[in-house]
Design a protein around this motif. Structure first.
Motif, mmCIF file in Angstrom:
data_model
loop_
_atom_site.group_PDB
_atom_site.id
_atom_site.type_symbol
_atom_site.label_atom_id
_atom_site.label_comp_id
_atom_site.label_asym_id
_atom_site.label_seq_id
_atom_site.Cartn_x
_atom_site.Cartn_y
_atom_site.Cartn_z
ATOM 1 N N LEU A 1 0.845 -1.089 0.216
ATOM 2 C CA LEU A 1 -0.059 -0.008 -0.134
ATOM 3 C C LEU A 1 0.876 1.263 0.183
ATOM 4 O O LEU A 1 2.002 1.327 0.530
ATOM 5 N N ALA A 2 0.285 2.335 -0.540
ATOM 6 C CA ALA A 2 1.252 3.517 -0.847
ATOM 7 C C ALA A 2 1.209 4.156 0.813
ATOM 8 O O ALA A 2 2.245 5.038 0.837
ATOM 9 N N SER A 3 0.613 4.151 1.482
ATOM 10 C CA SER A 3 0.521 4.607 2.827
ATOM 11 C C SER A 3 -0.027 3.627 3.778
ATOM 12 O O SER A 3 -0.432 2.688 3.881
ATOM 13 N N ASN B 1 -4.337 3.680 8.206
ATOM 14 C CA ASN B 1 -5.804 3.985 7.752
ATOM 15 C C ASN B 1 -6.656 2.770 7.751
ATOM 16 O O ASN B 1 -7.719 2.947 7.351
ATOM 17 N N TRP C 1 -10.752 -3.282 4.541
ATOM 18 C CA TRP C 1 -10.563 -1.982 5.184
ATOM 19 C C TRP C 1 -11.503 -2.025 6.557
ATOM 20 O O TRP C 1 -12.811 -2.436 6.751
ATOM 21 N N VAL D 1 -10.972 7.702 2.665
ATOM 22 C CA VAL D 1 -9.711 6.824 2.584
ATOM 23 C C VAL D 1 -9.158 7.159 1.356
ATOM 24 O O VAL D 1 -9.889 6.965 0.084
ATOM 25 N N ASP E 1 -5.806 5.975 -0.843
ATOM 26 C CA ASP E 1 -4.606 5.134 -0.877
ATOM 27 C C ASP E 1 -4.501 4.323 -2.290
ATOM 28 O O ASP E 1 -5.496 4.718 -3.124
ATOM 29 N N ASP E 2 -3.428 3.894 -2.651
ATOM 30 C CA ASP E 2 -3.143 3.014 -3.968
ATOM 31 C C ASP E 2 -2.494 1.605 -3.420
ATOM 32 O O ASP E 2 -1.761 1.575 -2.532
ATOM 33 N N ARG F 1 -10.315 3.740 -2.757
ATOM 34 C CA ARG F 1 -11.310 5.012 -2.444
ATOM 35 C C ARG F 1 -12.119 4.478 -1.603
ATOM 36 O O ARG F 1 -12.675 3.243 -1.893
ATOM 37 N N SER G 1 -1.518 -4.617 10.301
ATOM 38 C CA SER G 1 -2.745 -3.634 9.934
ATOM 39 C C SER G 1 -3.549 -3.557 10.968
ATOM 40 O O SER G 1 -4.482 -2.232 11.204
ATOM 41 N N ASP H 1 -3.122 -0.158 13.265
ATOM 42 C CA ASP H 1 -3.498 1.306 12.512
ATOM 43 C C ASP H 1 -4.448 1.904 13.368
ATOM 44 O O ASP H 1 -5.423 1.563 13.623
#
Length: 530
Positions: free
Chosen positions: A323-325, A328, A355, A363, A365-366, A383, A432, A435
């Motif tokens: 994940l890019a970030s 979340n 998620w 949210v 992210d990518d 998204r 995760s 988070d």
């Protein structure tokens, strides 16, 4: 006296009769006659090697083309005649060479006829004429013949230089191209003369930034032989590009030239498509969806699975998925698509993104999938929008017994023992579930962490279940470390939340009446619960 006069009169009549019967009298003419008229009519000393037709009609020749004209010679003498060298004197509108000399094969017997083939090439428009002179062993020693005709051409050919080497095409046009990929075209060079030609040099005259290069093995061209020159154009600058291909040879004209022309108009840069086009010999990784959209109003843990498919004609090696970030609530399932996986052509694997919102709102992210196929990376946007925070602590966990070996940090004691395994799902990334947690209070032996499930106290060296995973807690100077098997997560302590910083910041504004600073109160200890 009478007899003397009669004798003189008889001598005069004899001379007159001799002159009337002499062939020389008929050979002489007016001073205004053509001096070569006797040769053209075959009057070469009373019978010798003469052309069967003193004036040969060569017909019409097009500019740049070559025609063959045959001249016949006959031996009118009573002895065999041996021929020698032949010289041709053409007009400026043509070039002429001897293509075949049959007369030189053997002595020509009396009454025999031999042929000489002359190759005539048109150079410029207009009438043409060529004089052929041949040496022989007869009394006259020379025999001549005249060849004449006409050179015709069009308006374009009048301004073109005709070389001994024919170039096909006569002008090399690359046209207009949009991409910067190199373009390769070929030019055929053919010898149109009646003799072999040596190619001395082949090169391109152009600007340094024109981008032209060539490759050829042309060295020598026999009669009618051809070779090829390949020209590569690699555009460097936008706009028109021109040059000249030059060929230096041993022919009468010595040089030939071919113009080069091309136009480079690059397309305007546009954003890259999500899925590129297939490339021969490369794998191509695409997804069943172009975006992972959880939608609006998410209030529970959600998961979406997309298929990654190799639609190329070679295998694709997945190098990494991430994940890019972070922080979340998004996680990538360990099952399905994974790093070091190889997808053969038309093979696919499932990629699951879960998620559990750790805060309200959207949210963005990518998911980044690195591979060795076309373009080398596939990015899937993620998204969604959440209406509340979801705690994973209330979910059921899986209990079991087994050996669990943890990867220890420097300074930790390594131990392998039989422990109870508390784990919710093997497919979920343990990191995760942490988070959204932050350390709000910190001491050498314990700390307070706050997250989606609220606040709790954790103690160093003890175990705690968070998000359905059993964590070993270690209190470090920088924060709190959580370890589950080989997974480790370090929550850093934000010093701005410390009561020491809050008191110090408040005391900076207090001062006594006489300007002296008031003493700061003693720092409060971090809250702790046994």
């Amino acid at each position: 006296m009478f007899s003397s006069f009669s004798r003189r009169l008889g001598m005069a009549l004899s001379v007159l009769l001799l002159l009337c019967h002499s062939p020389v009298a008929f050979a002489q003419g007016s001073a205004f006659d053509d001096p070569s008229a006797n040769i053209r009519t075959g009057a070469t000393g009373g019978g010798d090697l003469v052309p069967t037709s003193p004036i040969v009609d060569g017909g019409t020749v097009s500019i740049g083309s070559t025609t063959q004209v045959v001249v016949l010679f006959r031996n009118d003498s009573g002895q065999p005649v041996t021929t020698g060298a032949i010289q041709i004197y053409p007009a400026s509108t043509v070039s002429a060479t001897v293509a075949l000399n049959q007369c030189a094969q053997e002595p020509l017997p009396p009454g025999g006829v031999c042929a000489i083939s002359v190759s005539v090439k048109g150079l410029s428009q207009g009438d043409w004429r060529a004089e052929l002179i041949m040496r022989h062993s007869g009394r006259a020693r020379l025999a001549t013949a005249t060849i004449n005709g006409k050179v015709e051409g069009n308006a374009e050919a009048e301004d073109n230089f005709v070389s001994d080497i024919e170039a096909i095409p006569a002008e090399l046009k690359f046209g207009t191209i949009k991409s910067s990929q190199s373009v390769v075209k070929g030019i055929v060079l053919r010898n149109t003369t009646s003799e072999a030609l040596d190619i001395r040099a082949v090169y391109i005259e152009a600007a340094e930034q024109a981008g032209y290069s060539l490759k050829t093995d042309c060295e020598r061209l026999e009669l009618g032989q051809a070779c090829i020159v390949t020209v590569t154009w690699s555009p460097v600058l936008a706009g028109d590009s021109s040059g000249v291909l030059l060929i230096e040879h041993s022919g009468p004209t010595s040089v030939a030239s071919i113009p080069l022309q091309g136009v480079f108009e690059p397309e305007e840069t546009e954003k890259a498509d999500l899925f590129p086009k297939a490339v021969p010999g490369k794998g191509l990784l695409v997804a069943s969806q172009d975006i992972v959209d959880f939608g609006q109003g998410i209030g529970t843990t959600s998961a979406i699975t997309v298929s990654l498919v190799n639609v190329g004609d070679a295998a694709v090696h997945i190098k990494g998925i991430q994940l890019a970030s972070a922080d979340n609530g998004l996680s990538i399932a360990k099952s399905g698509c994974a790093p070091d996986m190889v997808l053969e052509p038309v093979d696919a694997c499932p990629l699951t993104i879960a998620w559990s919102p750790v805060r309200q709102g959207s949210v963005i992210d990518d998911v980044q999938i690195a591979h060795d196929g076309a373009r080398g990376v596939l990015v899937l946007p993620v998204r969604g929008s959440a209406t509340g925070i979801i705690s994973q602590d209330s979910k059921a966990v899986r209990l079991g017994t087994g050996d669990q070996t943890a990867t220890l940090m420097p300074g930790d004691k390594e131990s392998t023992h039989d422990v109870s395994i508390v784990q919710r799902d093997n497919s979920v990334d343990p990191a995760s579930v942490l988070d959204g947690f932050v350390v709000t209070s910190h001491s050498p032996s314990r700390a307070i962490i706050t997250g989606p499930g609220g606040s709790r106290i954790v103690f160093g060296g003890q175990e705690v279940v968070i998000g359905g995973f059993l964590w070993n807690v270690s209190i470090r100077p920088s924060g709190v470390e959580f370890q589950n098997g080989r997974d480790k997560v370090l929550l850093l302590f934000d010093r701005s939340l410390s009561s020491v910083n809050r008191v110090t910041g408040q005391s900076g504004g207090n001062s006594g009446e006489n300007g002296a600073s008031a003493p700061a109160p003693a720092p409060a200890a971090a809250p702790a619960t046994n």
